[in-house]
Design an enzyme around this catalytic site. Structure first.
Site, short mmCIF file in Angstrom:
data_model
loop_
_atom_site.label_atom_id
_atom_site.label_comp_id
_atom_site.label_asym_id
_atom_site.label_seq_id
_atom_site.Cartn_x
_atom_site.Cartn_y
_atom_site.Cartn_z
N TYR A 126 116.61 -33.41 -1.89
CA TYR A 126 115.46 -33.33 -0.99
C TYR A 126 115.91 -33.15 0.46
CZ TYR A 126 112.27 -34.84 -4.73
OH TYR A 126 111.53 -34.93 -5.88
N SER B 54 103.06 -33.72 -9.23
CA SER B 54 101.95 -32.78 -9.00
C SER B 54 100.69 -33.22 -9.76
CB SER B 54 102.35 -31.36 -9.41
OG SER B 54 101.50 -30.40 -8.85
N PRO B 55 100.28 -34.49 -9.64
CA PRO B 55 99.14 -34.99 -10.42
C PRO B 55 97.80 -34.38 -10.01
CG PRO B 55 99.80 -36.62 -8.81
CD PRO B 55 100.84 -35.55 -8.78
N LEU B 56 97.76 -33.77 -8.83
CA LEU B 56 96.53 -33.11 -8.38
C LEU B 56 96.71 -31.59 -8.39
CD1 LEU B 56 95.48 -35.50 -5.47
CD2 LEU B 56 94.52 -35.35 -7.77
N GLY C 228 99.16 -29.67 -7.52
CA GLY C 228 99.77 -29.04 -6.35
C GLY C 228 98.76 -28.71 -5.26
N GLY C 229 97.64 -29.40 -5.27
CA GLY C 229 96.61 -29.17 -4.26
C GLY C 229 95.67 -28.01 -4.56
N PHE D 189 91.79 -28.14 -4.26
CA PHE D 189 91.15 -28.26 -2.96
C PHE D 189 91.34 -27.03 -2.08
CE2 PHE D 189 92.51 -32.37 -4.62
CZ PHE D 189 91.27 -32.97 -4.80
#
Length: 292
Positions: A47, A202-204, A206-207, A210
């Site tokens: 990272y 990435s539970p959403l 990866g955006g 939205f």
């Protein structure tokens, strides 16, 4: 059906891959997470092009007693091509004992700690020798340098192979209403059977839910979640996270946001229990098909 949700704080975007936090900003963010009850922080050696661990570690060194309040996860096994590793000619994966042990030693130095709470192999290495790797894990555990071990992004067969040689505690994989594979390929069934912790990156999606230009699939899910939020009295993102935590394996979402209000929202989602019909309503929105 429901357990309290364990939130994992993803650190990938805290450094120069995202917020580019100063040492003071790292400290403020860590303390704010702890104040909310979130104490597990997920790293990887790569990272920030091999810089984020060290930046995080400066805070642990500066603040007395802070290390004892948090749980550290880190990952290794990817040899990334960047200025910090000029010896890497191409991107490759390395699960050799020498590389894993060397990576752990470097992470311990970077994070200014004497142990890592959980070490994950970041990607499956097609040249992995499970017996050799098990010996490395055994040595690291005996030396007190790593307390628990797991993997990330493994297939079921890859997981089972290594698990036969050394008991794995966790598996970090992509799971969301845009990525349903683990529900159908046997991974979640296996991990529930063997009490393996499942961590969702990435539970959403990866955006994507939205974005204004979201896909048709993401649009269907978004609309379904919006239709539910008023009846539950929560936000759309909390509906989507609660969908994950409702599974009996107790999926732990990794929250990659650098905004503390997003962390708070995810923690509050742990209080939400979706009905079975609403869970399947979201599943149907994702697949675009009724159940058989």
């Amino acid at each position: 059906m429901k357990k309290d949700m364990d939130i994992i704080i993803g650190c990938m975007r805290l450094g120069n891959w995202g917020a580019n936090y100063s040492t003071e900003a790292y400290g403020d963010f860590i303390e704010a997470c702890l104040d909310l009850g979130a104490n597990t922080f997920d790293h990887a050696d790569i990272y920030g092009d091999y810089t984020t661990e060290e930046e995080f570690g400066r805070v642990l060194k500066r603040v007395d007693g802070l290390r004892q309040k948090i749980r550290l996860i880190t990952k290794c096994g990817i040899r990334r091509v960047c200025d910090a590793r000029p010896q890497h000619q191409i991107k490759s994966y390395d699960s050799s004992a020498a590389h894993v042990i060397r990576s752990v030693e470097q992470s311990l130095e970077n994070l200014r700690t004497d142990h890592i709470d959980m070490l994950l192999l970041h990607r499956p290495d097609y040249l992995m020798d499970p017996a050799e790797l098990a010996e490395a894990f055994t040595r690291l555990k005996a030396d007190g340098k790593v307390l628990e071990f797991g993997v990330s992004n493994f297939s079921r067969s890859q997981f089972e192979l290594l698990h036969c040689y050394f008991p794995l505690s966790a598996h970090q994989i992509e799971i969301s209403l845009l990525h349903l594979d683990p529900f159908e390929d046997g991974l979640l069934d296996h991990h529930l059977q063997h009490d393996v912790a499942v961590q969702a990156w990435s539970p959403l999606g990866g955006g994507e839910f939205f974005r204004k230009d979201r896909s048709d699939r993401a649009q269907r899910v978004y609309v379904a979640a919006c239709e539910m939020q008023d009846s539950y009295g929560v936000s759309t993102d909390q509906i989507l996270l609660a969908w994950l935590s409702s599974h009996p394996v107790h999926i732990q979402p990794i929250i990659g946001s650098t905004k503390i209000e997003r962390v708070k929202s995810a923690i509050e989602a742990s209080k939400l229990e979706l009905s079975r019909e609403d869970w399947y309503r979201l599943w149907q929105a994702s697949t675009g098909q009724r159940l058989p």
